[in-house]
Design a protein around this motif. Structure first.
Motif, PDB file in Angstrom:
ATOM      1  N   ALA A 105      10.130  11.182 -31.442  1.00 21.09           N
ATOM      2  CA  ALA A 105      10.532   9.842 -31.877  1.00 21.09           C
ATOM      3  C   ALA A 105      12.037   9.644 -31.691  1.00 21.09           C
ATOM      4  N   VAL A 162      15.574   4.126 -25.764  1.00 18.95           N
ATOM      5  CA  VAL A 162      15.815   2.696 -25.993  1.00 18.95           C
ATOM      6  C   VAL A 162      17.310   2.398 -25.912  1.00 18.95           C
ATOM      7  N   THR A 221      11.675  -3.219 -25.269  1.00 24.06           N
ATOM      8  CA  THR A 221      11.298  -1.809 -25.152  1.00 24.06           C
ATOM      9  C   THR A 221      10.203  -1.486 -26.161  1.00 24.06           C
ATOM     10  N   TYR A 222       9.193  -0.794 -25.697  1.00 21.57           N
ATOM     11  CA  TYR A 222       8.089  -0.423 -26.578  1.00 21.57           C
ATOM     12  C   TYR A 222       7.775   1.053 -26.380  1.00 21.57           C
ATOM     13  N   TRP A 223       7.527   1.749 -27.481  1.00 19.44           N
ATOM     14  CA  TRP A 223       7.081   3.139 -27.306  1.00 19.44           C
ATOM     15  C   TRP A 223       6.065   3.541 -28.357  1.00 19.44           C
ATOM     16  N   ALA A 224       5.332   4.599 -28.018  1.00 13.75           N
ATOM     17  CA  ALA A 224       4.356   5.169 -28.949  1.00 13.75           C
ATOM     18  C   ALA A 224       4.393   6.679 -28.824  1.00 13.75           C
ATOM     19  N   VAL A 225       4.330   7.355 -29.966  1.00 16.36           N
ATOM     20  CA  VAL A 225       4.346   8.822 -29.989  1.00 16.36           C
ATOM     21  C   VAL A 225       3.101   9.315 -30.703  1.00 16.36           C
ATOM     22  N   LEU A 226       2.401  10.261 -30.092  1.00 16.49           N
ATOM     23  CA  LEU A 226       1.253  10.874 -30.758  1.00 16.49           C
ATOM     24  C   LEU A 226       1.387  12.390 -30.754  1.00 16.49           C
ATOM     25  N   LEU A 237      -5.732   7.669 -27.070  1.00 19.10           N
ATOM     26  CA  LEU A 237      -5.244   7.199 -28.370  1.00 19.10           C
ATOM     27  C   LEU A 237      -3.789   6.734 -28.263  1.00 19.10           C
ATOM     28  N   THR A 238      -2.994   7.437 -27.460  1.00 20.05           N
ATOM     29  CA  THR A 238      -1.596   7.035 -27.276  1.00 20.05           C
ATOM     30  C   THR A 238      -1.517   5.661 -26.606  1.00 20.05           C
ATOM     31  N   GLY A 294      -2.195   3.062 -29.011  1.00 22.26           N
ATOM     32  CA  GLY A 294      -1.045   2.870 -29.890  1.00 22.26           C
ATOM     33  C   GLY A 294      -0.002   1.975 -29.253  1.00 22.26           C
ATOM     34  N   ARG A 348       1.283  -1.745 -30.318  1.00 19.83           N
ATOM     35  CA  ARG A 348       2.701  -2.044 -30.494  1.00 19.83           C
ATOM     36  C   ARG A 348       3.076  -3.338 -29.770  1.00 19.83           C
ATOM     37  N   SER A 405      -1.676   5.112 -39.301  1.00 23.97           N
ATOM     38  CA  SER A 405      -2.072   5.434 -37.931  1.00 23.97           C
ATOM     39  C   SER A 405      -1.453   6.749 -37.472  1.00 23.97           C
ATOM     40  N   PRO A 406      -2.223   7.539 -36.706  1.00 21.43           N
ATOM     41  CA  PRO A 406      -1.650   8.795 -36.191  1.00 21.43           C
ATOM     42  C   PRO A 406      -0.579   8.546 -35.115  1.00 21.43           C
ATOM     43  N   VAL A 407      -0.544   7.332 -34.563  1.00 23.26           N
ATOM     44  CA  VAL A 407       0.433   7.029 -33.516  1.00 23.26           C
ATOM     45  C   VAL A 407       1.656   6.369 -34.147  1.00 23.26           C
ATOM     46  N   GLN A 408       2.815   6.927 -33.847  1.00 27.17           N
ATOM     47  CA  GLN A 408       4.060   6.347 -34.344  1.00 27.17           C
ATOM     48  C   GLN A 408       4.636   5.453 -33.255  1.00 27.17           C
ATOM     49  N   THR A 409       5.148   4.263 -33.624  1.00 25.56           N
ATOM     50  CA  THR A 409       5.718   3.360 -32.613  1.00 25.56           C
ATOM     51  C   THR A 409       7.031   2.768 -33.108  1.00 25.56           C
ATOM     52  N   ASN A 410       7.685   1.997 -32.260  1.00 22.13           N
ATOM     53  CA  ASN A 410       8.905   1.318 -32.689  1.00 22.13           C
ATOM     54  C   ASN A 410       8.621  -0.106 -33.167  1.00 22.13           C
ATOM     55  N   LEU A 411       7.536  -0.280 -33.893  1.00 20.05           N
ATOM     56  CA  LEU A 411       7.304  -1.551 -34.568  1.00 20.05           C
ATOM     57  C   LEU A 411       8.447  -1.789 -35.553  1.00 20.05           C
ATOM     58  N   PRO A 426       0.435  -1.314 -37.497  1.00 17.41           N
ATOM     59  CA  PRO A 426      -0.149  -1.734 -36.213  1.00 17.41           C
ATOM     60  C   PRO A 426      -1.456  -2.481 -36.438  1.00 17.41           C
ATOM     61  N   TRP A 441      -5.243  -3.009 -35.248  1.00 16.33           N
ATOM     62  CA  TRP A 441      -6.102  -1.975 -34.687  1.00 16.33           C
ATOM     63  C   TRP A 441      -7.568  -2.384 -34.699  1.00 16.33           C
TER      64      TRP A 441
END
Lengths: 838, 396
Positions: A185, A192, A236-241, A293-294, A297, A301, B133-139, B145, B147
Motif C-alpha cells: 500500500a 501515485v 489514479t486508482y489502485w487495489a492491493v490484495l 479478486l484484485t 477490487g 474502486r 473487504s480483503p482488497v485495500q484501495t485508495n478510496l 467499496p 460490491w
C-alpha cells in the motif's frame, strides 16, 4: 545436441556478466533479468541450440511456458516473501489523453504522455522491488525501461533504443505487480505521488518554456490557471490484495466475496484432485482467483470517481471543452483573449495553429515532446532523441502516391524530376519550410533515401511535404492569406501570384503522374483499432487449456490410466503466474515488434499506439486489407512456414523470426478489429470514435473474431461492412474474407470487372434474397459475366469468375453474410480499387 | 403555484457540448442527452418573458417589466421565484386519451450508478457497500467499496429505469436472484434507440458571408437528438402563476421548438422504502439530475473526517458513494454575452449510501426525498432553483 556445449554457453555468459558488472549485485541482478537471454541467444550457432533458447520449457512434463517466465516469476515472488500481495494500478483519464485530439500530432502526443506516465508509475515499483516484480505488462525490452537500465542503472546494453522505438507509446495505462504485503500500500501511494510529480514537472517545464519563447511575464492569473488544471487532471486508482498463507482459508474468503456461480465449483475440485494425486497445493495454486479478486477490487474502486472542486471561468480551450485557455489577468474579454493568442502566442509558438486557444493541459500535450522530452537536461528536460512530428492524416492518405513517385524518380525519370523540382520549390516558397512539412511514413522515407542516392535532396524535400499540398483545394486563397499573413506581410500581392504558380506546377505534376501510370493522391485514409477478444477471461484463466492438453503426451499416456488423473485431465489448468507472464510476453512481442514491423516497415502505415492487446494505427488505403489480415494472423500465430504464411486452421501458434520463434497468444485466441475509412479533413475525434464503434460492432454484433469497416464518404453516407475474418467448413478453411476482398479489389483495379457490377448487384440484392441459394449463384454468375472485361479470354473469364464468385463471394454468402452486406463488400472493393486509393 | 408540464419537441433538438466551434478543419459538434436542467429552466424563463413582455433586448438593458413577471423571472442579474423542482425524461402513457387536460406520462429515471450489468447477459445486479473487504484501495478515507459477492464479470450499466424499475430499485426488492430488474424495467443498449432517442448528424458547409459563396474545404457536422414519438421532458415548476397551461418554447441550441402542456404523473410509493429504512437504519440518495457540491464530490454538510453530517434534524454517516464521471456544466450567459464558468458536477445517477444515526425514516424521507441536495456557490448561484441535485431516497 551436446548438453555440455549448452551448459558451456551458460557458464560463459555468467562469466561475462561477472566481468562486466563485478560485485555490483544490483547490476548483476538487473543484467540477469534483461541480458541473460539475449547473450545466450548470441551463442546459439556455437552451442547448437539454434532457435530454442527462448522456448526452453520450465517443466518438461507440462511444457506450456518457458524457463524464462518461470525464473522471472520465481524471482518476483521470492522478493515478496514471506507474504506477497498483488498491486493493481490504473492511470487515467485515458479518454482525455487520447481521444481529445484535433490533429494526429495531439493523438500521438496524448498516447505518448500516457505511456510515459505509466512507465513513471511502474518505475517506482521497479526501483523499489525490481522490474521482475511487474507481471503485466512485460517490461523486458521496453524502450523506456532499456533507457533506464542504461542511463540510470549502468547496464551495458549493446543497443540503445532506436529513435523510432523510443518515440512510440507501447505501455498500457495499468500494471500488475507482486510486492511484499507490508509495503504494497505504501508503494502504491508512492506510485501515485510520483506520477503526479512527474506530470507536474512536465507541465511546468512546458510552462516555463512557453513563457520564455512567447515573452510572457507570468502573473497570478496565469499561474493560478496552470496550477489548478495540472493539479486536477490525473486520476489514479489502485487495489492491493495480500495473499493469505493458507490456501484453504483463501478459498473460503474467495467464496464469501465472489461466490462461484457453478456447483460444484470446478476450481475447488481441481485443488482437491491435486491433493489426491499427491501434489501439495499452496496459495500459488490459487493465483487466478487472487488475481480475479484484485481485479474486482480495482473495478469497485473505479465505481467511486471522487474529484475535487474545480471551477473553470472564462472562455473555453479549443481542445478540452471544459477547461479555460491560459491567459494573463489583463485578458478579461474575448477580444483581448483572442488577440493574445493570435498576436503573442501563435507567431512565437510554431506548433500552434491559427484559431487555437489552449488550456495548460492542451498546451502540455501539444508541446511536451519539443519542450520537455527533447530539451537538454540542464534546462529541466530529458534530452531524448525522439521523433516529435507525426504524419498528418493527409500525409498518410497520399503516402502510396508519394512512394510510387519516389520509385519512379529512383528509376531516373528525368521529366518527372523537372516537374517535382518546380513543384517542391514553389510550395516551399509560398508556405515556408515549417508550414509545408509533415513527418513522412517510414516506407516513404526509405523510398526517398533510395532516390537520394541518385538525385540529392529533392526526394527528401518531396517526402517531407505535408499531404495537404498535393490537393488544389488546400491552396484556398482566404486560408492562405490568413495563415501566412506574417510571411507575406511585405508583399501581399506576391502571395497571389505565387499561389497561381504553385497551382500550375501542382497540376503539371499530377497530370504527368497520371499519364505515366503513377496514379493520383488519395484524399482518404484508414484508422484501425484492434483489440484481443475476451482478454479479461484469458487473464483470469477462464480459457486456459485442459490439463491433458498441456501435459507432455508421453506423460499423459501414463497418467490417463489412473482414474483420478483422468478426471483432472478434463479440467482447465488454473492460471499460474508463469502462464500469466507468458501472456504478457506474447502481448509485449506483438506490441513492441510485430505490429510496428507490419504497419510501418512492411506497409504504408503509422502506429498511434500499441500496448498489450490494443493497437491503433493509421494505414494508407492501398495496404489496408493486407495490414488487417496480417495483424490478426500474427496475433494468434495463425501462421505456417518460414515465410509466415497466413494459415487460419493449422497455424503453429508461433511466428518465425529471423533468429527464432516468437510466442503469440496462440491459435485459440482471437481478436477483433474496427476500421474507419475517412476523408483527411474529417474531424479526427469522430474518425477515431467511428473506428472504436466498428470494433465494438465486430465484437458485439458480429460475435468476435471479426472485423468491421466503416466507409465515411465525405459526400455523406456512412456504411459499414463487417464479417468474420474467415469461415470454416468441415474443419477446413472455406473462405478468407479479406483475401477475397483483395481479389475483388484487384479485379476492379485492373478493370477485369467493371465497377458497375457492384452497382447492379446492389440493385438486385433485394430481389435475389428471395431466391434459393442455387439460383443466387446462377444469377451472380450471369451478372458478373456481363461485367467482365472484353479483353479477357474465355479461359481467363472462367478462372476469374470461379475465383471471385465460387471460391469467394458465394462462399461468404453460404457462410451467412447477407446479400445486402455483400453489396457493401463490393462497394468497398470498388472504392479500394480506384486509381487514387491504390 | 406549482405546475407540472410535459415538453415534447416538434423537431430534432440540439444540446451542444461546450467545445468551441472554430478553426480550419472539419468539426463535429456533439449533443449531450439529457440536457442539464438549467437548459429547460432557461427555456421556460425566456418563454415567460416573451409571453408576458416580449422584448428580450429591453429586458437585458434593464427596462422595467411588469412587477408580477419580474417577481417570477427576476432581473438580468438575479433569479425570481420560478423554480424547477423536477426534470426527467418521460413518455406518454399508452392509454392516454387526448381529451384529458393533463396528459398522463411515465417518468424515466437515469440508471443509478450502483447498478451493474453482468457482462454479456443483459441482466443487472445491485451493488452494495461491503464491510471489511480483503482488497485495500485508495478510496477516499472511510468509504467502503461497492460490491457484488458473485464470481461474474461486471460492467457499468447505462440507460434508464422505468417507473416500476425505479420503485423496485428504491424498495431494494429484487425481481429474481439472477436479475435485479425484470427485463421490461430497464431501457438500455439498443432499446435506447428504439424507445427514447436517436442521434442524427447533419453536415453543413461553412458559408462565406461576404462573398455569398461556399468556403472551400470546410465541413461541419452538428449532431442533433431526435426523441421518439411520445417521448419528452417532464418538468415540475414552482413559484409561477404566469406560466400558461400550454404553449411553445424554444429549447436548447438553435432554439428548436417544443410544445408543452399540463402533465400528470403517479408518485413513487414510499411505504416499503420507509419500512426498510426503519428496520435497517440505512438509506441511500440517488441523484436524478446533476448536483454541485462545494467540495467536489462531497456535500459540504458531510464532515470530511468523520463522514457524518446532519440535515433537517436527521443525522447520518456516509459509508459509500457510487460516483460517475463528473460533468462540466457552464453554458452561455445570453444577457452578459459571456460564457458562464464551468463547474464540475456530480452526474445524475450517482448514489450516496448512509447509515441513519439520528432521526427516523419519516424524518429522513422528509429531509431528502424529492428535494434538491445541490449546493450553490458564488460563481454558480441557485443551482437548486434551476433543477440541479434532485434526489430520491431508497433503502439498501
Amino acid at each position: 545436441m551436446d548438453y555440455r556445449a549448452v551448459m558451456g554457453s551458460v557458464d560463459e555468459v555468467v562469466d561475462e556478466l561477472r566481468k562486466d558488472y563485478g560485485d555490483d549485485l544490483e547490476k548483476l541482478y538487473l543484467a540477469l533479468w534483461r541480458e541473460l537471454l539475449p547473450r545466450l541467444e548470441a551463442k546459439r550457432e556455437r552451442d547448437g541450440m539454434g532457435q530454442l533458447w527462448e522456448v526452453l520449457p520450465a517443466d518438461t512434463r507440462v511444457p506450456d511456458h518457458s524457463v524464462w517466465e518461470h525464473r522471472r516469476v520465481t524471482s518476483a515472488i521470492a522478493g515478496a516473501l514471506p507474504k506477497p500481495a498483488f498491486l493493481l494500478f490504473a492511470l487515467g483519464p485515458v479518454q482525455s489523453f487520447i481521444a481529445t485530439a484535433r490533429k494526429t500530432q495531439d493523438l500521438w502526443a496524448g498516447s505518448y504522455l500516457l505511456s510515459f506516465l505509466s512507465w513513471q508509475a511502474m518505475k517506482v515499483v521497479a526501483e523499489a522491488w525490481g522490474p521482475d516484480s511487474i507481471i503485466f505488462p512485460d517490461l523486458c525490452g521496453q524502450p523506456f525501461v532499456d533507457l533506464w537500465l542504461r542511463e540510470e542503472k549502468g547496464l551495458k546494453l549493446t543497443e540503445e533504443p532506436s529513435m523510432e522505438a523510443l518515440s512510440s507509446p507501447t505501455l498500457p495505462n495499468r500494471f500488475l505487480a507482486i510486492l511484499p504485503t507490508d509495503e504494497a500500500a505504501q508503494i502504491a501511494q508512492r506510485v501515485v505521488e510520483n506520477v503526479q510529480d512527474v506530470f507536474k514537472n512536465i507541465c511546468f517545464t512546458v510552462k516555463r518554456r512557453v513563457e520564455q519563447v512567447a515573452g510572457i511575464t507570468p502573473d497570478d492569473e496565469w499561474n493560478r490557471i496552470w496550477q489548478r488544471q495540472v493539479e486536477n487532471f490525473l486520476e489514479t486508482y489502485w487495489a492491493v490484495l495480500p495473499w493469505e498463507e493458507d490456501y484453504k482459508q483463501f478459498l473460503e474468503t474467495f467464496k464469501t466475496w465472489c461466490s462461484p456461480q457453478q456447483e460444484p465449483w470446478e476450481f475447488a475440485s481441481i485443488v482437491e484432485q491435486y491433493e489426491k494425486a499427491g501434489y501439495t497445493p499452496n496459495i500459488g495454486t490459487c493465483y487466478s482467483k487472487l488475481y480475479a479478486l484484485t481485479e474486482r477490487g480495482l473495478g469497485s474502486r473505479k465505481a467511486t470517481r471522487d474529484f475535487a472542486r474545480q471551477v473553470e471561468p472564462h472562455f473555453k480551450c479549443t481542445m478540452f471543452a471544459e477547461l479555460e485557455p491560459v491567459h494573463l489577468a489583463e485578458h478579461t474579454d474575448f477580444g483581448k483573449l483572442r488577440q493574445f493568442w493570435n498576436t503573442r502566442m501563435l507567431p512565437r509558438l510554431p506548433l500552434l495553429r491559427s484559431g487555437e486557444r489552449l488550456s495548460a493541459i492542451a498546451l502540455t500535450k501539444r508541446l511536451a515532446a519539443a519542450y520537455y522530452f527533447k530539451v537538454p537536461k540542464s534546462e529541466g528536460g530529458l534530452e531524448w532523441n525522439i521523433e516529435t512530428s507525426f504524419p498528418s492524416t493527409s500525409t498518410v492518405a497520399v503516402s502510396s502516391f508519394k512512394e510510387r513517385i519516389l520509385e519512379a524518380l529512383s528509376d531516373g525519370n528525368m521529366q518527372l524530376f523537372d516537374r517535382m523540382n518546380r513543384y517542391v520549390t514553389r510550395v516551399r516558397s509560398v508556405l515556408g519550410d515549417e508550414r509545408a512539412k509533415s513527418a513522412p511514413l517510414s516506407r516513404v522515407a526509405e523510398a526517398a533515401a533510395r532516390a537520394h542516392r541518385r538525385i540529392p535532396d529533392l526526394p527528401w524535400e518531396f517526402a517531407r511535404l505535408d499531404g495537404d499540398w498535393l490537393f488544389e483545394e488546400s491552396f484556398n486563397k482566404r486560408d492562405l492569406q490568413r495563415e501566412l499573413i506574417e510571411r507575406w506581410k511585405d508583399d501581399p500581392a506576391g502571395l497571389e501570384s505565387a499561389r497561381a504558380e504553385v497551382l500550375k506546377t501542382l497540376s503539371e505534376l499530377l497530370d504527368f503522374a497520371r499519364h505515366q501510370g503513377l496514379g493520383q493522391p488519395s484524399r482518404y485514409y484508414a484508422v484501425l483499432a484492434m483489440d484481443g477478444d475476451q482478454m479479461g477471461k484469458w487473464l483470469a484463466g477462464e480459457f486456459a487449456p485442459h490439463l491433458r492438453e498441456i501435459l507432455h503426451p508421453s506423460v499423459w499416456n501414463e497418467l490417463k490410466l489412473d482414474g483420478e488423473w483422468q478426471k483432472l485431465g478434463e479440467m482447465r489448468r488454473p492460471l499460474n503466474p508463469s502462464l500469466h507472464l507468458a501472456i504478457s510476453k506474447a502481448l509485449r512481442d506483438f506490441s513492441l515488434s510485430t505490429v510496428r514491423r507490419i504497419v510501418e516497415d512492411e506497409h504504408l502505415g503509422k502506429l498511434i499506439y500499441a500496448g498489450g492487446d490494443d493497437v491503433m494505427a493509421f494505414v494508407s488505403l492501398g495496404d489496408l486489407p493486407e495490414v488487417m489480415r496480417k495483424l490478426r494472423a500474427f496475433f494468434s500465430g495463425a501462421l505456417t512456414g518460414d515465410e509466415n504464411q497466413v494459415d487460419w486452421i493449422t497455424g503453429s501458434g508461433f511466428a518465425r523470426t529471423e533468429t527464432g520463434f516468437q510466442l503469440t497468444m496462440g491459435m485459440a485466441a482471437t481478436a477483433s478489429m474496427g476500421v474507419a475509412i475517412a476523408h483527411h479533413m474529417q474531424d479526427l475525434g469522430q474518425t477515431l470514435n467511428a473506428a472504436r464503434a466498428e470494433e465494438k460492432r465486430a465484437k458485439d454484433v458480429l460475435g468476435r473474431n471479426a472485423f468491421s469497416i466503416a466507409l465515411m464518404k465525405r459526400s455523406g453516407g456512412h456504411e459499414s461492412f463487417g464479417a468474420r475474418w474467415y469461415y470454416v467448413r468441415d474443419g477446413s478453411l472455406y473462405v478468407d474474407t479479406l483475401q477475397c476482398l483483395i481479389e475483388w479489389r484487384d479485379a476492379f483495379a485492373k478493370d477485369d470487372v467493371s465497377p458497375k457490377f457492384a452497382y447492379v448487384f446492389r440493385e438486385e440484392a433485394r430481389a435475389l434474397s428471395a431466391l434459393p441459394h442455387e439460383a443466387v449463384g446462377r444469377e451472380a454468375h450471369r451478372l458478373l459475366g456481363r461485367h467482365l472485361s472484353a479483353r479477357l479470354s474465355k479461359d481467363q473469364k472462367n478462372e476469374l469468375s470461379g475465383r471471385l464468385l465460387d471460391d469467394g463471394l458465394l462462399r461468404l454468402f453460404e457462410s451467412g453474410v447477407s446479400l445486402d452486406d455483400l453489396a457493401k463488400f463490393l462497394d468497398l472493393a470498388v472504392f479500394l480499387g480506384r486509381e487514387e486509393n491504390r | 403555484m406549482s405546475k407540472a408540464i410535459f415538453i415534447e419537441p416538434l423537431d430534432v433538438l440540439l444540446f451542444r457540448e461546450g467545445k468551441p466551434f472554430t478553426g480550419g478543419e472539419d468539426h463535429l459538434a456533439r449533443s449531450i442527452f439529457p440536457p442539464p436542467p438549467s437548459t429547460v429552466y432557461a427555456a421556460v424563463r425566456s418563454h415567460l418573458l416573451s409571453h408576458r413582455f416580449g422584448r428580450f433586448e429591453a429586458f437585458k438593458q434593464g427596462a422595467s417589466v411588469p412587477p408580477d413577471l419580474a417577481r417570477e423571472i427576476g432581473s438580468p442579474t438575479a433569479f425570481g421565484t420560478l423554480e424547477l423542482r423536477r426534470l426527467l425524461v418521460a413518455r406518454r402513457r399508452e392509454s392516454a386519451g387526448s381529451h384529458e387536460k393533463a396528459v398522463p406520462v411515465e417518468l424515466l429515471y437515469p440508471m443509478p450508478n450502483d447498478v451493474a450489468e453482468i457482462k454479456g447477459t443483459g441482466r443487472h445486479a445491485l451493488l452494495k457497500p461491503a464491510d471489511g473487504s480483503p482488497v485495500q484501495t485508495n478510496l477516499p478515507r472511510g468509504l467502503r467499496p461497492l460490491w457484488l459477492a458473485k464470481d461474474v464479470h461486471l460492467e457499468a450499466a447505462t440507460g434508464w429505469l422505468t417507473e416500476k424499475g425505479m420503485q423496485r430499485y428504491l424498495d431494494d426488492d429484487a425481481h429474481s436472484p439472477d436479475s435485479f430488474f425484470a427485463a421490461e424495467e430497464v431501457i438500455a443498449g439498443d432499446r435506447i434507440r428504439q424507445a427514447i432517442f436517436t442521434r442524427e448528424e447533419r453536415t453543413g458547409i461553412a458559408r462565406d458571408r461576404a462573398r455569398r459563396s461556399v468556403r472551400e474545404g470546410l465541413l461541419y457536422s452538428v449532431e442533433y437528438v431526435r426523441l421518439k414519438s411520445g417521448v419528452g421532458f417532464f418538468a415540475e415548476f414552482d413559484g409561477t402563476k404566469l406560466l400558461p397551461d400550454s404553449g411553445t418554447i424554444a429549447l436548447g441550441g438553435d432554439r428548436r421548438p417544443a410544445h408543452y402542456q399540463l402533465a400528470r404523473v403517479s408518485d413513487l410509493a414510499l411505504e416499503k422504502i420507509r419500512q426498510r429504512i426503519e428496520e435497517r437504519r440505512r438509506l441511500k440518495l440517488v441523484l436524478t439530475t446533476p448536483a454541485l457540491f462545494e467540495h467536489g464530490w462531497r456535500p459540504q454538510w458531510i464532515d470530511e473526517r468523520t463522514l457524518e453530517g446532519s440535515r433537517n434534524g436527521v443525522r447520518v454517516r456516509l459509508v459509500a458513494v457510487a460516483l460517475g464521471k463528473p460533468v462540466g456544466i457552464g453554458g452561455f450567459d445570453l444577457v452578459k454575452q459571456h460564457p458562464k464558468p464551468v463547474h464540475r458536477f456530480v452526474p445524475a445517477g450517482s448514489v450516496y449510501f448512509f447509515e441513519l444515526l439520528e432521526g427516523d425514516a419519516d424524518a429522513a424521507i422528509q429531509a431528502f426525498h424529492a428535494k434538491s441536495v445541490s449546493e450553490s456557490v458564488e460563481t454558480f448561484p441557485e443551482t437548486a432553483r434551476q433543477g440541479f441535485g434532485h434526489s430520491l431516497v431508497g433503502a439498501w
